[in-house]
Design an enzyme around this catalytic site. Structure first.
Site, PDB file in Angstrom:
ATOM      1  N   LYS A  39       0.843  -1.208   0.000  1.00  0.00           N
ATOM      2  CA  LYS A  39       0.000   0.000   0.000  1.00  0.00           C
ATOM      3  C   LYS A  39       0.875   1.253   0.000  1.00  0.00           C
ATOM      4  O   LYS A  39       2.070   1.177   0.307  1.00  0.00           O
ATOM      5  CB  LYS A  39      -0.911  -0.028   1.218  1.00  0.00           C
ATOM      6  N   TYR A 259      15.299  30.526   6.816  1.00  0.00           N
ATOM      7  CA  TYR A 259      14.103  31.227   7.320  1.00  0.00           C
ATOM      8  C   TYR A 259      14.094  31.306   8.837  1.00  0.00           C
ATOM      9  O   TYR A 259      14.458  30.342   9.523  1.00  0.00           O
ATOM     10  CB  TYR A 259      12.841  30.494   6.883  1.00  0.00           C
TER      11      TYR A 259
HETATM   12  C1  LIG Z   1      -0.309  -1.865   6.735  1.00  0.00           C
HETATM   13  C2  LIG Z   1      -0.930  -3.049   7.335  1.00  0.00           C
HETATM   14  C3  LIG Z   1      -0.170  -4.195   7.624  1.00  0.00           C
HETATM   15  C4  LIG Z   1       1.335  -4.241   7.465  1.00  0.00           C
HETATM   16  O1  LIG Z   1       1.937  -3.857   8.675  1.00  0.00           O
HETATM   17  P1  LIG Z   1       3.523  -3.786   8.864  1.00  0.00           P
HETATM   18  O2  LIG Z   1       3.680  -3.321  10.259  1.00  0.00           O
HETATM   19  O3  LIG Z   1       4.026  -2.799   7.869  1.00  0.00           O
HETATM   20  O4  LIG Z   1       4.062  -5.152   8.634  1.00  0.00           O
HETATM   21  C5  LIG Z   1      -0.828  -5.307   8.088  1.00  0.00           C
HETATM   22  N1  LIG Z   1      -2.173  -5.306   8.270  1.00  0.00           N
HETATM   23  C6  LIG Z   1      -2.929  -4.230   8.014  1.00  0.00           C
HETATM   24  C7  LIG Z   1      -4.394  -4.277   8.238  1.00  0.00           C
HETATM   25  C8  LIG Z   1      -2.334  -3.064   7.549  1.00  0.00           C
HETATM   26  O5  LIG Z   1      -3.091  -1.991   7.305  1.00  0.00           O
END
Ligand SMILES: *Cc1c(COP(=O)(O)O)cnc(C)c1O
Length: 409
Positions: A39, A259
């Protein structure tokens, strides 16, 4: 003609990605399927190349947030790998989810009924995973309510509940709370004993192997970012983030930098201006505090990080020149800057550091088995993506195969 140098880029190391995948695999029981979580542009590493490399390396399922990300994978030719949608779908997204053959995560009978209706209308069946809340408080209903709605959903003719799942709120920091969530799930387990099950993210996988169940959902560890400090020695960071020196100057004592004039030179310094700023995702919270690597020396940021440029003290990095490579994240010589180091300074977590690397920063893919060497991609928004229905079959050009060269080459 000599190629224009990159100003600010992220190198994505395919061999590190494959190494981490093997480490994760070795931790997962044989019968457990691996959902590689890609994702948010594969945590900033580049959705399509990373997904292709992980599937080539044996990932069973790809985990994305939403239908737009699923459609991008399908359009890039990944037509057979199952895709799980981790966020809740909007009602208007079910049709595209079905067209992409992605599995929505649903929490309620209401969602199940709507999804079933869309599938029936399309003359097909749809698979979904059903979430139970055991303490995350984001998706899923609690205990008895969840079971009741699951039972009703299971009777819908065009819907197949492929698995039941829950999510831990504190797997990285609180093993007791994680164990309580596990116990809560097991309490209701007899009501869906025949179903596949998944609960574990990266951190949970290293808490107890029993959490692996039918699938694991692993993101962070694949990118070489340790969910707990002891994992640092097992994993290899996949992303290195680099920029270049655009200008070098000697400034006398008494001058101020950037800045707000928040940095006052107490003695003369050699300062380098870098082609990176918060417009590239380099957090403004790093102002006056973070370090970068120049000629294998740690050099401190002076003054505020601005939108496009940042100033560092290179007094100790003798011999550096305009055009030299500077490491923001990753290693140079015997020095390394981990995402955790920047996260701590910026008051955040490593996840946010890598996902913040901006669209202006091209990703350069090194040693990817699924790509020619040195392929660069820019994160592109899908054009005309509101014609959502057609987009599953639309090609998205993402790669230009120009190779990376240093400006001195
Ligand atoms: C993003 C996500 C994961 C992955 O988690 P990590 O800590 O990056 O391994 C697993 N389950 C869900 C529901 C997520 O949203």
């Amino acid at each position: 003609m000599k190629e224009r140098p990159l100003r600010c880029w992220a190198e994505i190391d395919g061999s590190a990605l494959r190494h981490n995948l093997a480490v994760v695999r070795s931790r997962v029981p044989q019968e457990t399927k691996l959902i590689a979580v890609v994702k948010a542009n594969a945590y900033g590493h580049g959705l399509v190349p990373v997904a292709k490399e992980l599937v080539l390396g044996g990932a069973d399922v790809l985990g994305v947030s939403n239908v737009e990300e699923a459609a991008e994978l399908r359009a890039a030719g990944m037509t057979t790998t199952p895709i799980l949608l981790l966020s809740a779908c909007l009602p208007g997204e079910f049709r595209q989810a079905i067209e992409c053959r992605a599995w929505p995560t649903i929490s309620t009978y209401e969602e199940a009924r709507r999804l079933n209706g869309v599938a029936e209308k399309a003359g097909t069946r749809v698979s979904a995973h059903f979430k139970i809340d055991t303490g995350m408080g984001r998706l899923g209903l609690w205990g008895a309510d969840a079971v009741k709605e699951l039972k009703r959903a299971e009777r819908l003719p065009a819907l197949n509940i492929g698995a039941v799942c829950t999510h831990f709120s504190s797997a990285d920091e609180d093993p007791e709370r994680t164990e309580e969530q596990w116990a809560e799930l097991l309490r209701w387990r007899p009501h869906f004993a025949d179903k596949a099950l998944h609960v574990a993210n990266s951190a949970a996988l290293w808490r107890r192997t029993i959490y692996a169940c039918s699938y694991v959902r692993v993101g962070l560890a694949l990118y070489g970012l340790p969910p707990m400090p002891f994992l640092r020695r097992l994993l290899r960071p996949v992303m290195s983030w680099k920029t270049r020196i655009t200008l070098l100057r000697h400034l006398p004592a008494g001058r101020t930098v950037s800045y707000g004039a928040t940095y006052l030179l107490r003695k003369a310094q050699r300062l380098a201006t870098l082609a990176v700023g918060y417009g590239d995702g380099y957090a403004r919270a790093l102002s006056n505090r973070a370090q970068v690597l120049v000629r294998s020396n740690r050099c401190r940021i002076r003054g505020r990080v601005t939108m496009d440029q940042t100033v560092v003290d290179v007094t100790s990095a003798g011999g550096c020149k305009v055009g030299d490579e500077v490491v923001l994240l990753g290693s140079q010589g015997d020095q390394i800057i981990h995402a955790d180091e920047l996260a701590k300074i910026a008051g955040t977590i490593s996840y946010e550091i890598v996902t913040s690397v901006g669209v202006r920063v091209p990703r350069v893919y090194r040693d990817f088995h699924s790509l020619p060497e040195g392929v660069r991609t820019r994160t592109t928004r899908r054009r005309g993506s509101r014609q959502a229905d057609a987009s599953c079959s639309k090609e998205i050009p993402i790669a230009t195969s120009r190779t990376l060269r240093s400006p001195h080459a």
